[in-house]
Design a protein around this motif. Structure first.
Motif, short mmCIF file in Angstrom:
data_model
loop_
_atom_site.label_atom_id
_atom_site.label_comp_id
_atom_site.label_asym_id
_atom_site.label_seq_id
_atom_site.Cartn_x
_atom_site.Cartn_y
_atom_site.Cartn_z
N GLN A 73 -17.88 12.34 14.93
CA GLN A 73 -18.52 11.49 13.92
C GLN A 73 -19.94 11.08 14.28
OE1 GLN A 73 -15.83 8.19 12.54
NE2 GLN A 73 -14.52 8.91 14.20
N TYR A 74 -20.20 10.91 15.60
CA TYR A 74 -21.48 10.34 16.02
C TYR A 74 -22.13 11.19 17.10
CZ TYR A 74 -19.27 6.25 13.88
OH TYR A 74 -18.63 5.40 13.02
N ARG A 75 -23.45 11.21 17.07
CA ARG A 75 -24.22 11.95 18.08
C ARG A 75 -24.64 11.07 19.25
NH1 ARG A 75 -26.81 16.59 16.60
NH2 ARG A 75 -28.82 15.95 17.43
N HIS A 76 -24.54 9.75 19.07
CA HIS A 76 -24.90 8.80 20.13
C HIS A 76 -23.74 7.82 20.32
CE1 HIS A 76 -28.80 10.24 18.59
NE2 HIS A 76 -29.19 10.13 19.85
N LEU A 77 -23.31 7.62 21.57
CA LEU A 77 -22.16 6.79 21.87
C LEU A 77 -22.47 5.81 23.00
CD1 LEU A 77 -19.45 9.61 21.78
CD2 LEU A 77 -19.80 7.84 20.04
N ARG A 133 -18.85 2.92 17.91
CA ARG A 133 -19.59 3.73 18.88
C ARG A 133 -19.12 3.52 20.31
NH1 ARG A 133 -24.29 6.64 16.64
NH2 ARG A 133 -24.52 5.85 14.53
N ARG A 134 -18.31 2.49 20.52
CA ARG A 134 -17.90 2.13 21.88
C ARG A 134 -16.70 2.97 22.34
NH1 ARG A 134 -15.91 -3.66 21.39
NH2 ARG A 134 -14.78 -2.56 19.75
N ILE A 135 -16.72 3.34 23.61
CA ILE A 135 -15.58 4.03 24.22
C ILE A 135 -15.32 3.39 25.57
CG2 ILE A 135 -14.71 6.21 25.17
CD1 ILE A 135 -16.42 7.68 23.16
N LYS A 136 -14.06 3.03 25.79
CA LYS A 136 -13.66 2.46 27.08
C LYS A 136 -13.33 3.59 28.04
CE LYS A 136 -10.57 -1.12 28.91
NZ LYS A 136 -9.49 -2.08 28.55
N THR A 137 -14.13 3.74 29.08
CA THR A 137 -13.96 4.85 30.01
C THR A 137 -13.13 4.51 31.23
OG1 THR A 137 -15.94 4.30 31.29
CG2 THR A 137 -16.24 5.71 29.35
N ALA A 138 -12.95 3.21 31.50
CA ALA A 138 -12.39 2.78 32.79
C ALA A 138 -13.22 3.38 33.91
CB ALA A 138 -10.91 3.14 32.88
N VAL A 173 -22.55 15.86 22.40
CA VAL A 173 -23.10 14.52 22.18
C VAL A 173 -24.56 14.52 22.64
CG1 VAL A 173 -22.95 12.09 22.85
CG2 VAL A 173 -20.86 13.41 22.41
N VAL A 174 -25.43 13.90 21.87
CA VAL A 174 -26.86 13.91 22.21
C VAL A 174 -27.20 12.87 23.27
CG1 VAL A 174 -29.20 13.50 21.31
CG2 VAL A 174 -27.53 14.82 19.98
N GLY A 175 -26.65 11.66 23.13
CA GLY A 175 -27.00 10.59 24.06
C GLY A 175 -25.85 9.63 24.29
N VAL A 176 -25.75 9.13 25.52
CA VAL A 176 -24.74 8.14 25.90
C VAL A 176 -25.43 6.95 26.54
CG1 VAL A 176 -22.83 7.61 27.45
CG2 VAL A 176 -22.84 9.77 26.18
N LEU A 177 -25.15 5.77 26.03
CA LEU A 177 -25.63 4.53 26.63
C LEU A 177 -24.53 3.99 27.53
CD1 LEU A 177 -27.69 2.18 26.80
CD2 LEU A 177 -26.49 1.14 24.86
N LEU A 178 -24.81 3.87 28.82
CA LEU A 178 -23.88 3.27 29.76
C LEU A 178 -24.11 1.77 29.79
CD1 LEU A 178 -24.18 5.72 32.82
CD2 LEU A 178 -22.48 5.76 30.98
N LEU A 179 -23.08 0.99 29.48
CA LEU A 179 -23.18 -0.47 29.48
C LEU A 179 -22.09 -1.00 30.39
CD1 LEU A 179 -24.32 -3.15 28.36
CD2 LEU A 179 -22.68 -2.94 26.47
N GLY A 180 -22.49 -1.57 31.54
CA GLY A 180 -21.46 -2.00 32.47
C GLY A 180 -21.94 -3.01 33.50
#
Length: 373
Positions: A200-204, A225-230, A245-252
């Motif tokens: 669905q999305y190119r940026h996650l 857009r959020r995914i829980k990766t553990a 996927v074009v881009g991933v923002l890491l938020l942690g």
């Protein structure tokens, strides 16, 4: 593959076992012949019932009753696995105002910023009160004491002190179910979520846990857009690259994502650590003076290391900016090495107060791509 082998088993959080012991002990206190081997609890969150084994139960000479349970966090790499929890209940004095008073005994941590109050948090209190109140005879008041005999030793192996909890563990958590975030089967489930969202999305946005997921919403990031990766950041980044996927923002939390700056792409402490060493290396890379670097290396946690750097906010910005830029570089290189695909990775890190400490240059552009429309 056998689904029984690939699906990780969930367990329960510590408050559930403390509550189960308290329920069993209260039943015995009311009627000494009532000595259940299991009790059924309403978990509240999620709204379902759970059956918990009671390993030992006995009245004590002072009139109280002790019940013992053992923690079962499911298929998680959890240091509290099989640790005993003691729940002691006794009739309270007439001077007690509340019908049920909950206290922490040996092994329950103390909150130094809350007047050394026991580290028994809201969900644990609500769970105990909800399940014990219907069993309390009219006109009676009760004192519940939770004890973790191994809590002090286990607490020394955690970063609790950086969060203001000393001398033991916390009865922490906002839910009764312990999700198997560190079990291999969880990776399969997370990958499926990633495949669905990548269609669905190119940026996650990748968030390691609940803190990141919650903060993402507060920052205005779209929920979908959020995914829980553990802790499975490496495999998840590789999967994202393979899916186009074009881009991933890491938020942690910085105490987790700092590992990526050192090339560690599975962030569970059972796999690898070196957080203070990586933070010290980031300090050296931007020319921080040797005594400060030595203090960082000697710090018990990276949160304590951040506190040292915060004596000079300029140092914080220099060191953490280097860190997030390095995470971007190493993450993109990791994906390319495993897939020959390019993936833009941007990094935002926050502290234990959920305040953003630093964001990379690429993160700023990716952030705009994942905001709520």
């Amino acid at each position: 593959m056998d689904s029984a082998l690939s699906t990780p088993r969930s367990g329960y959080t510590l408050p559930v076992f403390a509550c189960a012991g308290a329920v069993a002990a209260l039943r015995c206190l009311v009627a000494t012949s009532d000595r259940p081997q299991t009790v059924t609890l309403d978990l509240l969150n999620p709204p379902r019932l759970a059956e918990i084994a009671i390993h030992q139960l006995a009245p004590l000479p002072d009139g109280s009753v002790l019940a013992i349970t053992h923690s079962d966090p499911g298929d998680n790499l959890d240091l509290t696995r099989h640790t005993p929890l003691w729940s002691v209940v006794a009739w309270a004095s007439d001077a007690q105002i509340e019908p049920i008073h909950i206290d922490g005994g040996e092994g329950i941590g103390r909150q130094v910023d809350q007047g050394n109050a026991p580290a028994i948090y809201r969900y644990a209190k609500e769970l105990i009160l909800h399940n014990l109140t219907p069993l309390l005879p009219a006109g009676k008041t009760l004192r519940v004491t939770i004890i973790l005999p191994e809590g002090r030793a286990l607490g020394d192996r955690t970063s609790n002190a950086a969060f203001g909890v000393v001398e033991g563990l916390s009865l922490l958590g906002t839910a009764g179910i312990s999700e198997p975030l560190s079990a291999p089967g969880q990776l399969d489930q997370s990958r499926q979520v990633l495949r669905d969202k990548a269609a669905q999305y190119r940026h996650l946005v990748f968030c390691l846990g609940e803190n990141g997921l919650d903060l993402a919403v507060k920052l205005g990031i779209a929920c979908d857009r959020r995914i829980k990766t553990a802790n499975w950041l490496g495999p998840m980044l590789v999967e994202a690259g393979q899916l186009g996927v074009v881009g991933v923002l890491l938020l942690g939390y910085h105490g987790k994502l700092v590992k990526l700056a050192g090339g560690i792409f599975h962030t569970h402490h059972h796999v690898a650590d070196g957080r203070q060493e990586i933070l010290a290396a980031c300090c050296a890379a931007v020319g921080v003076e040797l005594p400060v670097i030595q203090s960082i290396l000697a710090a018990k946690t990276v949160e304590a290391g951040l506190a040292i750097l915060r004596q000079d906010e300029t140092l914080v910005q220099q060191v953490y900016q280097h860190m997030v830029e390095r995470i971007d570089e190493r993450a993109a290189a990791y994906v390319y090495a495993h897939t020959a695909h390019s993936l833009t990775v941007g990094t935002m890190v926050f502290d234990r107060q959920r305040q953003i400490v630093a964001q990379s240059h690429l993160a700023k552009g990716l952030f705009n791509q994942v905001l709520v429309d």
